[in-house]
Write a protein that holds these residues in place. Structure first.
Motif, PDB file in Angstrom:
ATOM      1  N   ILE A  94       0.834  -1.205   0.000  1.00 22.16           N
ATOM      2  CA  ILE A  94       0.000   0.000   0.000  1.00 22.16           C
ATOM      3  C   ILE A  94       0.869   1.255   0.000  1.00 22.16           C
ATOM      4  CG2 ILE A  94      -1.617   1.335   1.412  1.00 22.16           C
ATOM      5  CD1 ILE A  94      -2.910  -1.409   2.125  1.00 22.16           C
ATOM      6  N   LEU A  95       1.887   1.286   0.844  1.00 21.26           N
ATOM      7  CA  LEU A  95       2.766   2.460   0.876  1.00 21.26           C
ATOM      8  C   LEU A  95       3.540   2.599  -0.436  1.00 21.26           C
ATOM      9  CD1 LEU A  95       4.081   2.488   4.541  1.00 21.26           C
ATOM     10  CD2 LEU A  95       2.387   3.991   3.486  1.00 21.26           C
ATOM     11  N   GLY A  96       3.870   1.499  -1.083  1.00 22.04           N
ATOM     12  CA  GLY A  96       4.507   1.551  -2.399  1.00 22.04           C
ATOM     13  C   GLY A  96       3.597   2.193  -3.430  1.00 22.04           C
ATOM     14  N   LEU A  97       2.317   1.808  -3.417  1.00 22.07           N
ATOM     15  CA  LEU A  97       1.344   2.406  -4.333  1.00 22.07           C
ATOM     16  C   LEU A  97       1.177   3.897  -4.045  1.00 22.07           C
ATOM     17  CD1 LEU A  97      -1.860   0.915  -5.674  1.00 22.07           C
ATOM     18  CD2 LEU A  97      -1.978   3.154  -4.608  1.00 22.07           C
ATOM     19  N   VAL A  98       1.121   4.246  -2.770  1.00 23.92           N
ATOM     20  CA  VAL A  98       0.981   5.655  -2.366  1.00 23.92           C
ATOM     21  C   VAL A  98       2.163   6.469  -2.894  1.00 23.92           C
ATOM     22  CG1 VAL A  98       1.050   7.202  -0.359  1.00 23.92           C
ATOM     23  CG2 VAL A  98      -0.472   5.221  -0.360  1.00 23.92           C
ATOM     24  N   ARG A  99       3.378   5.983  -2.687  1.00 26.00           N
ATOM     25  CA  ARG A  99       4.580   6.700  -3.138  1.00 26.00           C
ATOM     26  C   ARG A  99       4.648   6.795  -4.664  1.00 26.00           C
ATOM     27  NH1 ARG A  99       6.466  10.066   0.569  1.00 26.00           N
ATOM     28  NH2 ARG A  99       6.848   9.030   2.537  1.00 26.00           N
ATOM     29  N   ASN A 100       4.225   5.741  -5.368  1.00 27.40           N
ATOM     30  CA  ASN A 100       4.211   5.784  -6.832  1.00 27.40           C
ATOM     31  C   ASN A 100       3.229   6.822  -7.353  1.00 27.40           C
ATOM     32  OD1 ASN A 100       6.174   3.825  -7.135  1.00 27.40           O
ATOM     33  ND2 ASN A 100       4.702   2.148  -7.365  1.00 27.40           N
ATOM     34  N   GLU A 101       2.050   6.887  -6.747  1.00 31.69           N
ATOM     35  CA  GLU A 101       1.054   7.893  -7.159  1.00 31.69           C
ATOM     36  C   GLU A 101       1.578   9.303  -6.893  1.00 31.69           C
ATOM     37  OE1 GLU A 101      -1.870   7.657  -8.849  1.00 31.69           O
ATOM     38  OE2 GLU A 101      -1.376   5.548  -9.080  1.00 31.69           O
ATOM     39  N   GLU A 102       2.240   9.485  -5.746  1.00 33.90           N
ATOM     40  CA  GLU A 102       2.813  10.797  -5.444  1.00 33.90           C
ATOM     41  C   GLU A 102       3.882  11.155  -6.467  1.00 33.90           C
ATOM     42  OE1 GLU A 102       5.441  13.256  -2.168  1.00 33.90           O
ATOM     43  OE2 GLU A 102       5.714  11.111  -2.434  1.00 33.90           O
TER      44      GLU A 102
END
Length: 176
Positions: A94-102
């Motif tokens: 989830i944090l990986g997806l969050v950082r990629n979107e950012e």
């Protein structure tokens, strides 16, 4: 012979008018910045009416961009809350997806940044510098992992609160 006017005030039409209230955003520039201007903190460059990433021009003026001002004041424009036991079980993904979107948003819009990520057992709270990034991240999580997505825009100010909840693991044999 008189020609009818298209102006309702002249024709005796409505005399009241709807006045739009000014939406006050403390972090929006009061006037136009001198071009080019570079942010003294992050290095973003104000050019052709918008903030972009690029090399700082040699004779650039300096000012802080709205995102850096928000970060310094600890005053987010959006908050994204992620809740449920699914969060704890899939924290790294989830944090990986969050950082990629950012990273994708920030590459095109320097003012779209994550200010902070606070983690507790089965909750993650993410604060951002703009109102678009929380929605973008919430929609990406909803698309990837389903769950419930709730968006609430503040009526009086430029602020968004996004809540994404996923309570359970998928059943064995189910795709998600």
């Amino acid at each position: 012979m008189t020609i009818p006017s298209s102006n309702p005030m002249i024709r005796g039409g409505r005399r009241d008018r709807v006045v739009q209230e000014y939406r006050h955003d403390t972090y929006k520039s009061r006037g136009k910045l001198k071009e080019p201007t570079a942010c003294s903190q992050c290095g973003a460059v104000f050019h052709k009416g918008r903030w972009t990433w690029g090399a700082k021009p040699p004779q650039a003026h300096t000012a802080k961009c709205p995102a850096c001002e928000r970060m310094n004041d600890h005053y987010p424009a959006g908050v994204l809350s992620l809740r449920g036991p699914f969060i704890k079980a899939h924290n790294a993904e989830i944090l990986g997806l969050v950082r990629n979107e950012e990273a994708q948003a920030k590459a095109e819009h320097p003012l779209s940044r994550i200010m902070g990520i606070d983690e507790e057992d089965d909750t993650i709270v993410i604060s951002t510098t703009d109102t678009h990034l929380p929605r973008r991240i919430g929609e990406a999580l909803h698309h990837a992992y389903h769950g419930e997505l709730n968006l609430r825009y503040s009526k009086d100010q430029q602020f968004i609160r996004v809540l994404w909840v996923r309570d359970h693991e998928p059943e064995k044999g189910a795709l998600r």
